[in-house]
Design a protein around this motif. Structure first.
Motif, PDB file in Angstrom:
ATOM      1  N   LEU A 184      -8.103  63.790  19.713  1.00 57.83           N
ATOM      2  CA  LEU A 184      -8.222  63.627  18.268  1.00 57.83           C
ATOM      3  C   LEU A 184      -6.859  63.434  17.617  1.00 57.83           C
ATOM      4  CD1 LEU A 184     -10.969  66.290  17.449  1.00 57.83           C
ATOM      5  CD2 LEU A 184     -11.213  63.800  17.461  1.00 57.83           C
ATOM      6  N   PHE A 185      -5.860  64.183  18.090  1.00 56.63           N
ATOM      7  CA  PHE A 185      -4.525  64.012  17.531  1.00 56.63           C
ATOM      8  C   PHE A 185      -4.010  62.593  17.743  1.00 56.63           C
ATOM      9  CE2 PHE A 185      -0.003  63.664  18.553  1.00 56.63           C
ATOM     10  CZ  PHE A 185       0.535  63.944  17.318  1.00 56.63           C
ATOM     11  N   GLY A 186      -4.125  62.089  18.980  1.00 51.37           N
ATOM     12  CA  GLY A 186      -3.652  60.739  19.277  1.00 51.37           C
ATOM     13  C   GLY A 186      -4.373  59.691  18.452  1.00 51.37           C
ATOM     14  N   SER A 187      -5.696  59.828  18.377  1.00 54.17           N
ATOM     15  CA  SER A 187      -6.494  58.829  17.667  1.00 54.17           C
ATOM     16  C   SER A 187      -6.226  58.855  16.170  1.00 54.17           C
ATOM     17  CB  SER A 187      -7.977  59.079  17.939  1.00 54.17           C
ATOM     18  OG  SER A 187      -8.773  58.069  17.364  1.00 54.17           O
ATOM     19  N   ILE A 188      -6.175  60.049  15.582  1.00 53.86           N
ATOM     20  CA  ILE A 188      -5.949  60.148  14.133  1.00 53.86           C
ATOM     21  C   ILE A 188      -4.539  59.681  13.775  1.00 53.86           C
ATOM     22  CG2 ILE A 188      -5.729  61.776  12.212  1.00 53.86           C
ATOM     23  CD1 ILE A 188      -8.030  63.370  13.539  1.00 53.86           C
ATOM     24  N   SER A 189      -3.546  60.033  14.607  1.00 56.74           N
ATOM     25  CA  SER A 189      -2.182  59.567  14.363  1.00 56.74           C
ATOM     26  C   SER A 189      -2.124  58.049  14.382  1.00 56.74           C
ATOM     27  CB  SER A 189      -1.227  60.126  15.424  1.00 56.74           C
ATOM     28  OG  SER A 189      -1.135  61.522  15.336  1.00 56.74           O
ATOM     29  N   PHE A 190      -2.802  57.456  15.355  1.00 57.70           N
ATOM     30  CA  PHE A 190      -2.831  55.998  15.455  1.00 57.70           C
ATOM     31  C   PHE A 190      -3.462  55.387  14.209  1.00 57.70           C
ATOM     32  CE2 PHE A 190      -5.295  52.203  16.371  1.00 57.70           C
ATOM     33  CZ  PHE A 190      -4.335  51.357  16.889  1.00 57.70           C
ATOM     34  N   MET A 191      -4.588  55.948  13.782  1.00 54.30           N
ATOM     35  CA  MET A 191      -5.285  55.379  12.629  1.00 54.30           C
ATOM     36  C   MET A 191      -4.445  55.483  11.356  1.00 54.30           C
ATOM     37  SD  MET A 191      -9.335  56.315  13.210  1.00 54.30           S
ATOM     38  CE  MET A 191      -9.162  57.997  13.777  1.00 54.30           C
ATOM     39  N   LEU A 192      -3.786  56.627  11.157  1.00 53.65           N
ATOM     40  CA  LEU A 192      -2.942  56.789   9.975  1.00 53.65           C
ATOM     41  C   LEU A 192      -1.763  55.817   9.997  1.00 53.65           C
ATOM     42  CD1 LEU A 192      -2.878  60.681   9.634  1.00 53.65           C
ATOM     43  CD2 LEU A 192      -4.097  59.044   8.184  1.00 53.65           C
ATOM     44  N   PHE A 193      -1.152  55.669  11.179  1.00 55.80           N
ATOM     45  CA  PHE A 193      -0.039  54.726  11.294  1.00 55.80           C
ATOM     46  C   PHE A 193      -0.477  53.313  10.929  1.00 55.80           C
ATOM     47  CE2 PHE A 193       1.843  51.439  14.050  1.00 55.80           C
ATOM     48  CZ  PHE A 193       3.119  51.403  13.503  1.00 55.80           C
ATOM     49  N   HIS A 194      -1.647  52.902  11.418  1.00 56.52           N
ATOM     50  CA  HIS A 194      -2.063  51.519  11.181  1.00 56.52           C
ATOM     51  C   HIS A 194      -2.562  51.300   9.760  1.00 56.52           C
ATOM     52  CE1 HIS A 194      -1.538  49.117  14.822  1.00 56.52           C
ATOM     53  NE2 HIS A 194      -1.418  50.303  15.378  1.00 56.52           N
ATOM     54  N   ILE A 195      -3.020  52.336   9.096  1.00 58.61           N
ATOM     55  CA  ILE A 195      -3.302  52.183   7.670  1.00 58.61           C
ATOM     56  C   ILE A 195      -1.998  51.902   6.925  1.00 58.61           C
ATOM     57  CG2 ILE A 195      -4.015  53.425   5.587  1.00 58.61           C
ATOM     58  CD1 ILE A 195      -6.185  54.763   7.338  1.00 58.61           C
ATOM     59  N   GLY A 250       6.284  58.710  17.848  1.00 58.24           N
ATOM     60  CA  GLY A 250       7.006  59.516  18.808  1.00 58.24           C
ATOM     61  C   GLY A 250       6.161  60.574  19.500  1.00 58.24           C
ATOM     62  N   PRO A 251       5.479  61.454  18.746  1.00 58.52           N
ATOM     63  CA  PRO A 251       4.641  62.469  19.398  1.00 58.52           C
ATOM     64  C   PRO A 251       3.551  61.863  20.288  1.00 58.52           C
ATOM     65  CG  PRO A 251       5.017  63.034  17.101  1.00 58.52           C
ATOM     66  CD  PRO A 251       5.573  61.648  17.291  1.00 58.52           C
ATOM     67  N   MET A 252       2.958  60.740  19.871  1.00 53.89           N
ATOM     68  CA  MET A 252       1.935  60.095  20.702  1.00 53.89           C
ATOM     69  C   MET A 252       2.507  59.608  22.026  1.00 53.89           C
ATOM     70  SD  MET A 252      -0.875  57.757  18.814  1.00 53.89           S
ATOM     71  CE  MET A 252       0.267  56.796  17.849  1.00 53.89           C
ATOM     72  N   THR A 253       3.666  58.942  21.962  1.00 52.72           N
ATOM     73  CA  THR A 253       4.308  58.442  23.169  1.00 52.72           C
ATOM     74  C   THR A 253       4.628  59.585  24.126  1.00 52.72           C
ATOM     75  OG1 THR A 253       5.329  56.730  21.816  1.00 52.72           O
ATOM     76  CG2 THR A 253       6.192  57.013  24.039  1.00 52.72           C
ATOM     77  N   GLY A 254       5.164  60.674  23.568  1.00 45.61           N
ATOM     78  CA  GLY A 254       5.489  61.827  24.392  1.00 45.61           C
ATOM     79  C   GLY A 254       4.270  62.438  25.043  1.00 45.61           C
ATOM     80  N   LEU A 255       3.151  62.435  24.345  1.00 48.78           N
ATOM     81  CA  LEU A 255       1.922  63.012  24.885  1.00 48.78           C
ATOM     82  C   LEU A 255       1.430  62.237  26.102  1.00 48.78           C
ATOM     83  CD1 LEU A 255       0.108  65.387  24.207  1.00 48.78           C
ATOM     84  CD2 LEU A 255      -1.218  63.891  22.712  1.00 48.78           C
ATOM     85  N   PHE A 256       1.453  60.913  26.029  1.00 48.26           N
ATOM     86  CA  PHE A 256       1.049  60.102  27.183  1.00 48.26           C
ATOM     87  C   PHE A 256       2.040  60.273  28.335  1.00 48.26           C
ATOM     88  CE2 PHE A 256      -1.685  57.997  24.135  1.00 48.26           C
ATOM     89  CZ  PHE A 256      -2.785  57.639  24.898  1.00 48.26           C
ATOM     90  N   MET A 257       3.315  60.305  28.026  1.00 45.76           N
ATOM     91  CA  MET A 257       4.332  60.478  29.066  1.00 45.76           C
ATOM     92  C   MET A 257       4.160  61.827  29.765  1.00 45.76           C
ATOM     93  SD  MET A 257       8.455  60.057  28.545  1.00 45.76           S
ATOM     94  CE  MET A 257       8.242  58.477  27.715  1.00 45.76           C
TER      95      MET A 257
END
Length: 441
Positions: free
Chosen positions: A58-69, A351-358
């Motif tokens: 949920l964190f990754g998805s919501i962060s992505f959606m907010l960024f793209h808005i 940044g936090p999203m990239t770190g999470l996948f890494m």
């Protein structure tokens, strides 16, 4: 629009960032593409639930959606900026029309509509950049030689001082590091890019698409920076043609509409619209896919394909409206440093999203709770850095990524792993198997 404006007001140093994006492709080829294709995902953030838990998804998805808005808002604003000084229509109406058009064809066409319109719009955009540069060179006294000569005399390419280290300015070492992490975020943790790995027929087609992208990235941006230099030469020779207190973010469309022949100007403005629609539709489609896969399917009890399609289309409309509202704010504030604003947004959200996948892919001992601590620490650190220091915005993504990885790794022994060893081994085996396959190939 933002790149010529950047070259017009400062220099070419940001061009180096485009080549950093090419340099990370071997990492993407070797580790990420095989990994994501094997998992057979609709949303890339499904992996975060498999590896950690639903909170991370949920964190990754919501962060992505907010960024793209935010991204939709910036692109819409730039397009409105192209027309605001020249036509007798309210800028809010321009934003509304752009939003409606993009919502309609993304609503109807889905990912296939997005991809094929991207192809057409990309061609229009590239041709327009070349055409603009050629026309400006004909209008500059001394032609193309004078354009590059004036930029050189004004030290507008790669000034010596830009090679020094700085914690506050976007010098070359800083932007190389910043673009490395920003590109890593785009290619490894962003739904709008990763979804294109998944929809190709096979891994060879995916790699061919990225190689084609790399070739274009190596060539096309040069023309946009050259356009900025040409505009600098033209308006240095003709300063009276610029209005007082002009917003330099709109320097490109101002030249097109005020100096180019009517028919040609119309085609180029159409290309600017095409570019904005390409970017906006890609974001809208990705937001819809993320919400449907990561949130709606979690809240619903086995929804049908028709229900998921209806929800996805609804989210396309909602995201488009939110982007228009945010774009309206940018218009009211008369933001001019759009390039900086976009990269600042990328660093804060990406940044936090990239770190999470890494953390999930490369560090076996990490678990859901340590990942959560890493994310919380990352967000708090980035927000503190942004509010309490003058650190350059390019460091936001670096800090966000590294804090997640370091905290997530070091605190892992404090918690029991939420996955059993066989589940982690299965996910690790996917990466190992494809790495060996690629090595043989």
């Amino acid at each position: 629009m933002s790149i010529p404006a950047k070259a017009y007001t400062s220099d070419w140093t940001f061009l180096i960032g485009q080549y950093v994006a090419i340099a990370i492709l071997p990492i993407v080829f070797w580790f990420y593409i095989p990994f994501f294709r094997k998992l057979n995902l609709t949303s890339v953030y499904e992996y975060l639930e498999r590896r950690f838990d639903v909170r991370m998804r949920l964190f990754g998805s919501i962060s992505f959606m907010l960024f793209h808005i935010g991204r939709i808002a910036i692109v819409t604003y730039l397009t409105a900026l192209a027309l605001m000084p020249f036509i007798d229509i309210s800028p809010l109406m321009i934003v509304f029309l752009i939003g409606v058009l993009c919502i309609i064809y993304t609503f109807l066409g889905g990912i296939e509509g997005v991809i094929w319109t991207d192809v057409i719009q990309g061609i229009m955009l590239s041709v327009a950049a070349i055409l603009i540069f050629v026309v400006i060179c004909f209008n500059v006294d001394g032609g193309i030689v004078e354009v590059f000569s004036m930029s050189n005399q004004a030290n507008k390419y790669f000034p010596a001082e830009q090679f020094s280290w700085s914690w506050t300015d976007s010098t070359i070492p800083v932007l190389m590091i910043g673009f490395f992490f920003a590109s890593l975020q785009q290619f490894t943790a962003s739904q709008d890019v990763v979804q294109r790995y998944i929809v190709t027929d096979n891994i060879d087609e995916t790699k061919k698409a990225l190689i084609t992208n790399a070739k274009l990235v190596a060539c096309v941006p040069v023309f946009f920076f050259a356009v900025g230099s040409a505009l600098f030469a033209y308006y240095t020779q003709n300063p009276a043609l610029l209005p007082a207190d002009f917003n330099t973010g709109g320097i490109l469309p101002f030249y097109v509409i005020s100096q180019m022949p009517v028919g040609v100007a119309g085609l180029i403005i159409a290309a600017i619209f095409a570019a904005s629609q390409s970017s906006i539709s890609s974001s809208l489609n990705s937001i819809a896919a993320c919400f449907t896969s990561d949130i709606y399917e979690k809240l619903s009890n086995n929804p049908t394909s028709e229900q998921k399609l209806r929800v996805g289309r609804t989210l396309t409309v909602v995201a488009g409206i939110l982007g228009v509202i945010t774009s309206t704010y940018l218009i009211m504030s008369n933001e001019s440093e759009i390039w900086d604003a976009f990269n600042s947004l990328l660093g804060l959200m990406g940044g936090p999203m990239t770190g999470l996948f890494m953390l999930g892919i490369f560090f076996r001992r990490a678990n859901a709770n340590s990942a959560l601590l890493g994310v919380v620490a990352s967000i708090a650190t980035v927000l503190w850095v942004r509010s309490a220091t003058d650190l350059n915005f390019f460091f936001y993504g670096v800090i966000g990524t590294l804090v997640v990885v370091i905290v997530g790794y070091l605190t892992a022994p404090m918690f029991k792993n939420n996955l059993n060893s066989s589940e982690i081994d299965e996910l690790s085996a996917i990466k190992d198997k494809h790495s060996k396959t690629e090595a043989k190939v």
